[in-house]
Design a protein around this motif. Structure first.
Motif, short mmCIF file in Angstrom:
data_model
loop_
_atom_site.label_atom_id
_atom_site.label_comp_id
_atom_site.label_asym_id
_atom_site.label_seq_id
_atom_site.Cartn_x
_atom_site.Cartn_y
_atom_site.Cartn_z
N LEU A 262 40.68 32.27 45.39
CA LEU A 262 40.92 33.11 46.56
C LEU A 262 42.07 32.57 47.40
N ALA A 263 42.06 31.28 47.65
CA ALA A 263 43.10 30.67 48.47
C ALA A 263 44.47 30.78 47.83
N ASN A 264 44.52 30.66 46.51
CA ASN A 264 45.80 30.67 45.82
C ASN A 264 46.31 32.06 45.48
N LEU A 265 45.46 33.06 45.60
CA LEU A 265 45.84 34.41 45.21
C LEU A 265 47.08 34.88 45.96
N PHE A 266 47.16 34.57 47.24
CA PHE A 266 48.27 35.06 48.05
C PHE A 266 49.29 33.99 48.37
N LYS A 267 49.13 32.82 47.78
CA LYS A 267 50.08 31.73 47.97
C LYS A 267 51.24 31.90 47.01
N ALA A 268 52.45 31.68 47.50
CA ALA A 268 53.61 31.74 46.63
C ALA A 268 53.53 30.61 45.61
N GLU B 169 58.41 41.40 34.77
CA GLU B 169 57.55 40.22 34.92
C GLU B 169 56.50 40.52 35.98
N THR B 170 55.31 39.97 35.79
CA THR B 170 54.27 39.99 36.80
C THR B 170 53.52 38.67 36.69
N SER B 171 52.86 38.27 37.77
CA SER B 171 52.18 36.97 37.74
C SER B 171 51.02 36.93 38.72
N MET B 172 50.17 35.93 38.51
CA MET B 172 49.06 35.68 39.41
C MET B 172 48.52 34.28 39.14
N ASN B 173 47.98 33.65 40.17
CA ASN B 173 47.33 32.36 40.04
C ASN B 173 45.87 32.58 39.68
N PHE B 174 45.35 31.74 38.81
CA PHE B 174 43.97 31.86 38.34
C PHE B 174 43.24 30.53 38.49
N ASP B 175 41.92 30.58 38.55
CA ASP B 175 41.10 29.43 38.22
C ASP B 175 41.00 29.45 36.71
N ALA C 187 44.10 25.22 37.80
CA ALA C 187 44.57 26.38 38.56
C ALA C 187 45.94 26.83 38.03
N PRO C 188 45.95 27.47 36.85
CA PRO C 188 47.23 27.88 36.28
C PRO C 188 47.80 29.14 36.92
N ASP C 189 49.13 29.15 37.03
CA ASP C 189 49.84 30.38 37.36
C ASP C 189 50.20 31.01 36.03
N LEU C 190 49.89 32.30 35.86
CA LEU C 190 50.22 33.01 34.64
C LEU C 190 51.35 33.99 34.93
N TYR C 191 52.42 33.88 34.17
CA TYR C 191 53.59 34.76 34.29
C TYR C 191 53.69 35.56 32.99
N PHE C 192 53.63 36.88 33.11
CA PHE C 192 53.71 37.77 31.95
C PHE C 192 55.11 38.38 31.92
N PHE C 193 55.77 38.33 30.75
CA PHE C 193 57.09 38.88 30.56
C PHE C 193 57.05 39.86 29.40
N GLY C 194 57.72 41.00 29.56
CA GLY C 194 57.77 41.96 28.48
C GLY C 194 58.39 43.27 28.90
N PRO C 195 58.22 44.28 28.08
CA PRO C 195 58.74 45.61 28.40
C PRO C 195 58.08 46.14 29.68
N LEU C 196 58.83 46.93 30.42
CA LEU C 196 58.38 47.44 31.71
C LEU C 196 57.01 48.10 31.64
N GLU C 197 56.78 48.97 30.66
CA GLU C 197 55.50 49.71 30.62
C GLU C 197 54.31 48.77 30.35
N VAL C 198 54.52 47.74 29.55
CA VAL C 198 53.44 46.77 29.29
C VAL C 198 53.16 45.96 30.54
#
Length: 117
Positions: free
Chosen positions: A5-11, A25-31, A89-100
């Motif tokens: 929760l704390a990391n969700l909105f942290k840069a 690209e899209t990303s989010m921090n996870f437990d 607490a990994p940050d996951l960055y997804f890269f790929g085609p725009l629609e995916v």
């Protein structure tokens, strides 16, 4: 869960390194314990099944400040960059085609909402 929760909105502490040839690209921090449930919840065919084991192994063994790149789906060109921002607490960055990436971005928001974040 509180760290999530704390990391969700942290840069992110480190900006993702762009992977050549990807338009979005899209990303989010996870437990760590939420990574596999999120990936398994994506539509069938989004991620190659063998990639799940590679992600599990990476998340379970990475040191803080370590980065790894993983191909999630060779056919669609979907790639994942994991940056271990903090202990488990990994940050996951997804890269790929725009629609995916648009699909994954909406799945990230739905996942966060389902957890009440």
């Amino acid at each position: 869960m509180i760290r999530f929760l704390a990391n969700l909105f942290k840069a992110p502490a480190q900006a993702a390194e762009p992977i050549a040839g990807h338009s979005a690209e899209t990303s989010m921090n996870f437990d760590s314990e939420n990574v596999r449930p999120f990936l398994e919840g994506l539509a069938p065919g989004t991620i190659d099944q063998g990639a799940l084991a590679v992600v599990d192994s990476a998340v379970g063994t990475m040191a803080v400040d370590e980065t790894r790149d993983i191909v999630l789906n060779a056919q669609s060109g979907l790639q994942l960059q994991i940056y271990m921002d903090d202990i488990q607490a990994p940050d996951l960055y997804f890269f790929g085609p725009l629609e995916v990436i648009q699909y994954i971005d909406s799945a990230l928001m739905a996942f966060a909402n389902a957890l009440g974040l």
